[in-house]
Scaffold this motif. Structure first.
Motif, PDB file in Angstrom:
ATOM      1  N   GLU A  17       9.935  40.834 -70.370  1.00  0.00           N
ATOM      2  CA  GLU A  17      10.246  40.391 -71.729  1.00  0.00           C
ATOM      3  C   GLU A  17       9.424  39.161 -72.094  1.00  0.00           C
ATOM      4  OE1 GLU A  17      14.069  38.829 -74.325  1.00  0.00           O
ATOM      5  OE2 GLU A  17      14.365  39.591 -72.301  1.00  0.00           O
ATOM      6  N   TRP A  18       9.300  38.224 -71.178  1.00  0.00           N
ATOM      7  CA  TRP A  18       8.517  37.006 -71.416  1.00  0.00           C
ATOM      8  C   TRP A  18       7.050  37.353 -71.653  1.00  0.00           C
ATOM      9  CZ3 TRP A  18       4.596  34.420 -68.750  1.00  0.00           C
ATOM     10  CH2 TRP A  18       4.351  33.119 -69.178  1.00  0.00           C
ATOM     11  N   TRP A  19       6.494  38.228 -70.799  1.00  0.00           N
ATOM     12  CA  TRP A  19       5.103  38.641 -70.969  1.00  0.00           C
ATOM     13  C   TRP A  19       4.912  39.402 -72.277  1.00  0.00           C
ATOM     14  CZ3 TRP A  19       0.952  36.747 -69.029  1.00  0.00           C
ATOM     15  CH2 TRP A  19       0.969  36.176 -67.763  1.00  0.00           C
ATOM     16  N   GLY A  20       5.909  40.221 -72.649  1.00  0.00           N
ATOM     17  CA  GLY A  20       5.829  40.954 -73.899  1.00  0.00           C
ATOM     18  C   GLY A  20       5.768  40.042 -75.105  1.00  0.00           C
ATOM     19  N   GLU A  21       6.546  38.958 -75.067  1.00  0.00           N
ATOM     20  CA  GLU A  21       6.510  37.999 -76.169  1.00  0.00           C
ATOM     21  C   GLU A  21       5.191  37.242 -76.191  1.00  0.00           C
ATOM     22  OE1 GLU A  21       9.886  35.477 -75.706  1.00  0.00           O
ATOM     23  OE2 GLU A  21      11.315  37.083 -76.122  1.00  0.00           O
ATOM     24  N   LYS A  22       4.688  36.853 -75.033  1.00  0.00           N
ATOM     25  CA  LYS A  22       3.434  36.097 -74.970  1.00  0.00           C
ATOM     26  C   LYS A  22       2.228  36.934 -75.381  1.00  0.00           C
ATOM     27  CE  LYS A  22       4.854  32.138 -73.495  1.00  0.00           C
ATOM     28  NZ  LYS A  22       4.720  30.934 -74.268  1.00  0.00           N
ATOM     29  N   LEU A  23       2.201  38.196 -74.951  1.00  0.00           N
ATOM     30  CA  LEU A  23       1.049  39.056 -75.214  1.00  0.00           C
ATOM     31  C   LEU A  23       1.227  39.936 -76.451  1.00  0.00           C
ATOM     32  CD1 LEU A  23       0.305  40.209 -71.573  1.00  0.00           C
ATOM     33  CD2 LEU A  23      -0.840  38.411 -72.877  1.00  0.00           C
ATOM     34  N   ASN A  24       2.398  39.850 -77.085  1.00  0.00           N
ATOM     35  CA  ASN A  24       2.715  40.650 -78.271  1.00  0.00           C
ATOM     36  C   ASN A  24       2.561  42.140 -77.974  1.00  0.00           C
ATOM     37  OD1 ASN A  24       3.607  41.016 -80.836  1.00  0.00           O
ATOM     38  ND2 ASN A  24       1.616  40.708 -81.798  1.00  0.00           N
ATOM     39  N   MET A  25       3.197  42.566 -76.870  1.00  0.00           N
ATOM     40  CA  MET A  25       3.166  43.965 -76.447  1.00  0.00           C
ATOM     41  C   MET A  25       4.586  44.465 -76.300  1.00  0.00           C
ATOM     42  SD  MET A  25       0.247  43.918 -73.479  1.00  0.00           S
ATOM     43  CE  MET A  25       0.544  45.606 -73.039  1.00  0.00           C
ATOM     44  N   GLU A  26       4.730  45.775 -76.207  1.00  0.00           N
ATOM     45  CA  GLU A  26       6.042  46.358 -75.969  1.00  0.00           C
ATOM     46  C   GLU A  26       6.443  46.124 -74.520  1.00  0.00           C
ATOM     47  OE1 GLU A  26       6.615  50.376 -77.147  1.00  0.00           O
ATOM     48  OE2 GLU A  26       5.416  50.129 -78.949  1.00  0.00           O
ATOM     49  N   ILE A  27       7.718  45.856 -74.328  1.00  0.00           N
ATOM     50  CA  ILE A  27       8.223  45.561 -72.986  1.00  0.00           C
ATOM     51  C   ILE A  27       8.121  46.794 -72.092  1.00  0.00           C
ATOM     52  CG2 ILE A  27      10.248  44.805 -71.698  1.00  0.00           C
ATOM     53  CD1 ILE A  27      11.112  43.340 -74.268  1.00  0.00           C
ATOM     54  N   GLY A  28       8.353  47.963 -72.662  1.00  0.00           N
ATOM     55  CA  GLY A  28       8.272  49.199 -71.885  1.00  0.00           C
ATOM     56  C   GLY A  28       6.893  49.440 -71.297  1.00  0.00           C
ATOM     57  N   GLN A  29       5.857  49.104 -72.036  1.00  0.00           N
ATOM     58  CA  GLN A  29       4.491  49.269 -71.522  1.00  0.00           C
ATOM     59  C   GLN A  29       4.233  48.332 -70.347  1.00  0.00           C
ATOM     60  OE1 GLN A  29       2.096  48.510 -74.948  1.00  0.00           O
ATOM     61  NE2 GLN A  29       2.022  50.669 -75.535  1.00  0.00           N
ATOM     62  N   ILE A  30       4.748  47.136 -70.438  1.00  0.00           N
ATOM     63  CA  ILE A  30       4.544  46.170 -69.351  1.00  0.00           C
ATOM     64  C   ILE A  30       5.292  46.618 -68.100  1.00  0.00           C
ATOM     65  CG2 ILE A  30       4.912  43.783 -68.645  1.00  0.00           C
ATOM     66  CD1 ILE A  30       4.504  43.034 -71.597  1.00  0.00           C
ATOM     67  N   ARG A  31       6.515  47.102 -68.285  1.00  0.00           N
ATOM     68  CA  ARG A  31       7.282  47.589 -67.139  1.00  0.00           C
ATOM     69  C   ARG A  31       6.585  48.772 -66.480  1.00  0.00           C
ATOM     70  NH1 ARG A  31      12.696  46.965 -70.300  1.00  0.00           N
ATOM     71  NH2 ARG A  31      13.223  44.840 -69.714  1.00  0.00           N
ATOM     72  N   LEU A  32       6.102  49.699 -67.305  1.00  0.00           N
ATOM     73  CA  LEU A  32       5.395  50.848 -66.741  1.00  0.00           C
ATOM     74  C   LEU A  32       4.139  50.426 -65.990  1.00  0.00           C
ATOM     75  CD1 LEU A  32       5.660  53.615 -69.469  1.00  0.00           C
ATOM     76  CD2 LEU A  32       6.613  53.635 -67.172  1.00  0.00           C
ATOM     77  N   SER A  33       3.435  49.439 -66.509  1.00  0.00           N
ATOM     78  CA  SER A  33       2.230  48.993 -65.808  1.00  0.00           C
ATOM     79  C   SER A  33       2.588  48.360 -64.467  1.00  0.00           C
ATOM     80  CB  SER A  33       1.419  48.034 -66.671  1.00  0.00           C
ATOM     81  OG  SER A  33       2.161  46.879 -66.962  1.00  0.00           O
ATOM     82  N   PHE A  34       3.696  47.602 -64.403  1.00  0.00           N
ATOM     83  CA  PHE A  34       4.139  47.059 -63.114  1.00  0.00           C
ATOM     84  C   PHE A  34       4.482  48.187 -62.142  1.00  0.00           C
ATOM     85  CE2 PHE A  34       4.957  42.707 -64.760  1.00  0.00           C
ATOM     86  CZ  PHE A  34       4.433  42.009 -63.692  1.00  0.00           C
ATOM     87  N   ILE A  35       5.152  49.223 -62.638  1.00  0.00           N
ATOM     88  CA  ILE A  35       5.531  50.336 -61.768  1.00  0.00           C
ATOM     89  C   ILE A  35       4.292  51.066 -61.267  1.00  0.00           C
ATOM     90  CG2 ILE A  35       6.664  52.591 -61.752  1.00  0.00           C
ATOM     91  CD1 ILE A  35       8.729  51.346 -63.708  1.00  0.00           C
ATOM     92  N   TYR A  36       3.361  51.388 -62.172  1.00  0.00           N
ATOM     93  CA  TYR A  36       2.146  52.106 -61.768  1.00  0.00           C
ATOM     94  C   TYR A  36       1.299  51.266 -60.809  1.00  0.00           C
ATOM     95  CZ  TYR A  36       3.185  55.473 -65.463  1.00  0.00           C
ATOM     96  OH  TYR A  36       3.768  56.412 -66.256  1.00  0.00           O
ATOM     97  N   LEU A  37       1.166  49.981 -61.099  1.00  0.00           N
ATOM     98  CA  LEU A  37       0.392  49.123 -60.196  1.00  0.00           C
ATOM     99  C   LEU A  37       1.050  49.016 -58.825  1.00  0.00           C
ATOM    100  CD1 LEU A  37      -0.770  46.252 -62.553  1.00  0.00           C
ATOM    101  CD2 LEU A  37      -2.202  47.910 -61.366  1.00  0.00           C
TER     102      LEU A  37
END
Length: 72
Positions: A17-37
């Motif tokens: 959520e913090w990264w989503g606010e800082k980067l102006n991205m959807e939280i779901g995309q960030i979570r998926l990228s953490f999972i895939y990485l």
């Protein structure tokens, strides 16, 4: 499904959520990228995620405080 998703979002540390606010991205995309990485790099982003969660939880320790007039 919404109850399960709400439970996991409350239990998460707020890093995505913090990264989503800082980067102006959807939280779901960030979570998926953490999972895939995590799958691609055998779990090393999990360690990075936990370090970021610790820093966010205790960010008052890491912030640089400006000295007040009384501390000079």
């Amino acid at each position: 499904m919404d109850k399960i998703q709400g439970f996991f979002e409350k239990q998460a540390f707020g890093v995505c959520e913090w990264w989503g606010e800082k980067l102006n991205m959807e939280i779901g995309q960030i979570r998926l990228s953490f999972i895939y990485l995590s799958f691609l790099t055998f779990g090393s982003p999990i360690v990075i995620y936990l370090v970021m969660a610790f820093i966010l939880k205790h960010k008052y320790w890491f912030k640089r405080r400006q000295p007040t007039i009384w501390e000079l």
